[in-house]
Design a protein around this motif. Sequence first.
Motif, PDB file in Angstrom:
ATOM      1  N   VAL A  56       9.631  38.490  40.053  1.00  0.00           N
ATOM      2  CA  VAL A  56      10.547  37.557  39.395  1.00  0.00           C
ATOM      3  C   VAL A  56      11.735  37.233  40.290  1.00  0.00           C
ATOM      4  O   VAL A  56      12.186  36.088  40.374  1.00  0.00           O
ATOM      5  CB  VAL A  56      11.013  38.133  38.048  1.00  0.00           C
ATOM      6  CG1 VAL A  56      12.182  37.321  37.485  1.00  0.00           C
ATOM      7  CG2 VAL A  56       9.869  38.144  37.054  1.00  0.00           C
ATOM      8  N   TYR A  57      12.244  38.245  41.006  1.00  0.00           N
ATOM      9  CA  TYR A  57      13.447  38.041  41.819  1.00  0.00           C
ATOM     10  C   TYR A  57      13.160  37.802  43.299  1.00  0.00           C
ATOM     11  O   TYR A  57      14.084  37.515  44.059  1.00  0.00           O
ATOM     12  CB  TYR A  57      14.384  39.243  41.665  1.00  0.00           C
ATOM     13  CG  TYR A  57      15.012  39.325  40.305  1.00  0.00           C
ATOM     14  CD1 TYR A  57      16.119  38.538  39.976  1.00  0.00           C
ATOM     15  CD2 TYR A  57      14.498  40.171  39.331  1.00  0.00           C
ATOM     16  CE1 TYR A  57      16.685  38.599  38.723  1.00  0.00           C
ATOM     17  CE2 TYR A  57      15.059  40.240  38.069  1.00  0.00           C
ATOM     18  CZ  TYR A  57      16.156  39.452  37.776  1.00  0.00           C
ATOM     19  OH  TYR A  57      16.715  39.505  36.514  1.00  0.00           O
ATOM     20  N   GLY A  58      11.870  37.904  43.716  1.00  0.00           N
ATOM     21  CA  GLY A  58      11.601  37.753  45.137  1.00  0.00           C
ATOM     22  C   GLY A  58      10.514  36.783  45.510  1.00  0.00           C
ATOM     23  O   GLY A  58      10.394  36.420  46.681  1.00  0.00           O
ATOM     24  N   ALA A  59       9.698  36.346  44.546  1.00  0.00           N
ATOM     25  CA  ALA A  59       8.591  35.449  44.872  1.00  0.00           C
ATOM     26  C   ALA A  59       9.101  34.074  45.272  1.00  0.00           C
ATOM     27  O   ALA A  59      10.242  33.700  44.992  1.00  0.00           O
ATOM     28  CB  ALA A  59       7.640  35.330  43.681  1.00  0.00           C
ATOM     29  N   THR A 132       4.429  31.722  44.438  1.00  0.00           N
ATOM     30  CA  THR A 132       3.460  32.474  45.236  1.00  0.00           C
ATOM     31  C   THR A 132       4.089  33.715  45.844  1.00  0.00           C
ATOM     32  O   THR A 132       5.311  33.833  45.945  1.00  0.00           O
ATOM     33  CB  THR A 132       2.870  31.616  46.377  1.00  0.00           C
ATOM     34  OG1 THR A 132       3.931  31.197  47.236  1.00  0.00           O
ATOM     35  CG2 THR A 132       2.131  30.401  45.828  1.00  0.00           C
ATOM     36  N   VAL A 133       3.215  34.644  46.250  1.00  0.00           N
ATOM     37  CA  VAL A 133       3.617  35.800  47.047  1.00  0.00           C
ATOM     38  C   VAL A 133       2.897  35.692  48.388  1.00  0.00           C
ATOM     39  O   VAL A 133       1.875  35.029  48.493  1.00  0.00           O
ATOM     40  CB  VAL A 133       3.262  37.123  46.340  1.00  0.00           C
ATOM     41  CG1 VAL A 133       4.032  37.251  45.042  1.00  0.00           C
ATOM     42  CG2 VAL A 133       1.762  37.228  46.082  1.00  0.00           C
ATOM     43  N   GLY A 134       3.450  36.359  49.407  1.00  0.00           N
ATOM     44  CA  GLY A 134       2.907  36.138  50.752  1.00  0.00           C
ATOM     45  C   GLY A 134       2.721  37.391  51.568  1.00  0.00           C
ATOM     46  O   GLY A 134       2.982  37.401  52.778  1.00  0.00           O
ATOM     47  N   ILE A 185      -1.493  33.260  45.554  1.00  0.00           N
ATOM     48  CA  ILE A 185      -1.488  33.304  47.019  1.00  0.00           C
ATOM     49  C   ILE A 185      -1.884  31.940  47.549  1.00  0.00           C
ATOM     50  O   ILE A 185      -2.844  31.337  47.071  1.00  0.00           O
ATOM     51  CB  ILE A 185      -2.476  34.372  47.529  1.00  0.00           C
ATOM     52  CG1 ILE A 185      -2.183  35.735  46.891  1.00  0.00           C
ATOM     53  CG2 ILE A 185      -2.418  34.480  49.049  1.00  0.00           C
ATOM     54  CD1 ILE A 185      -3.297  36.736  47.063  1.00  0.00           C
ATOM     55  N   ASP A 186      -1.137  31.447  48.539  1.00  0.00           N
ATOM     56  CA  ASP A 186      -1.382  30.118  49.098  1.00  0.00           C
ATOM     57  C   ASP A 186      -2.082  30.247  50.445  1.00  0.00           C
ATOM     58  O   ASP A 186      -1.541  30.825  51.387  1.00  0.00           O
ATOM     59  CB  ASP A 186      -0.046  29.379  49.249  1.00  0.00           C
ATOM     60  CG  ASP A 186      -0.224  27.959  49.753  1.00  0.00           C
ATOM     61  OD1 ASP A 186      -1.372  27.462  49.747  1.00  0.00           O
ATOM     62  OD2 ASP A 186       0.782  27.345  50.160  1.00  0.00           O
ATOM     63  N   ASP A 187      -3.292  29.679  50.547  1.00  0.00           N
ATOM     64  CA  ASP A 187      -4.025  29.739  51.813  1.00  0.00           C
ATOM     65  C   ASP A 187      -3.322  28.982  52.932  1.00  0.00           C
ATOM     66  O   ASP A 187      -3.499  29.305  54.107  1.00  0.00           O
ATOM     67  CB  ASP A 187      -5.447  29.185  51.631  1.00  0.00           C
ATOM     68  CG  ASP A 187      -6.348  30.149  50.881  1.00  0.00           C
ATOM     69  OD1 ASP A 187      -6.164  31.363  51.035  1.00  0.00           O
ATOM     70  OD2 ASP A 187      -7.231  29.689  50.125  1.00  0.00           O
TER      71      ASP A 187
END
Length: 260
Positions: A56-59, A132-134, A185-187
């Motif tokens: 919630v606070y970092g994505a 997204t997360v990476g 997740i983004d390709d």
Amino acid sequence: MESKIDDAEGGRYLADHASDFYLIGVLASINIAVLLFEIATPVKNSEFALFSIPSVYGAKVNNLILTGEWWRLVTPMFLHSGIFHISLSSWVLFTFGLEVSQEYGSFTCLLIYLLGGISGNLISFLHTSSPTVGGTGPVFALIGAWLIYQVQNKDFIARESSERMFRKGIIFTALSFVVSSFGPIDDWAHFAAAFTGVAYGYVTCPSLQVKDASSETCQEDGMTLIRQYAGPCKSLVYFSIFMLLLSSLLFIIEPPLDLI
């Protein structure tokens, strides 16, 4: 007698690469600690459909980045969507991370990791409105840097070992596509990180040279191979240039807004 020699050689190897093991161990520990925090802090009814406090606070959330939460272009590199996601990330981190740290030096390896994560998050920010997360972005940068090192020094590298690592990279890439189909997740972030790793690896790539005098590296077939590292200052200068180039994209491309 041979056992004592092998033990001595093993001890020298560990001593020579202590900083490499330390760096990769610290990065893996940070990722695992953050995931445990994610699991331990579920958030119900989150408007972003992200169910942990770190998420919630970092994505990467476009609207919040545009309102000034710029750290969301950095923090997603330490976030994962689950056990399988972080397992893949950790596997590649130890497989390719140690190789890259030994080849480029631990400081340059750290810069490759950070640059890959930031570039992946930035391209994701400019490409998709979805949160997204990476966590796998940085390891794609490590693969890219490893690949360019193999190309630049192909005359001095064992082909069998290189092919084995290349197959592992292909397997990881295929599995990452599968994981991205089931999580935030983004390709495009993976492609961006890999491209950045190749580009940054190219300008900082150490070169292997044949020398007559013995040096810091190993000897094979009567030859001594000397690895010429990029200095920390050179690596940092190129890192700054890449960051400026990436930042300029923010003035050229308008990011899509989150529909919330």
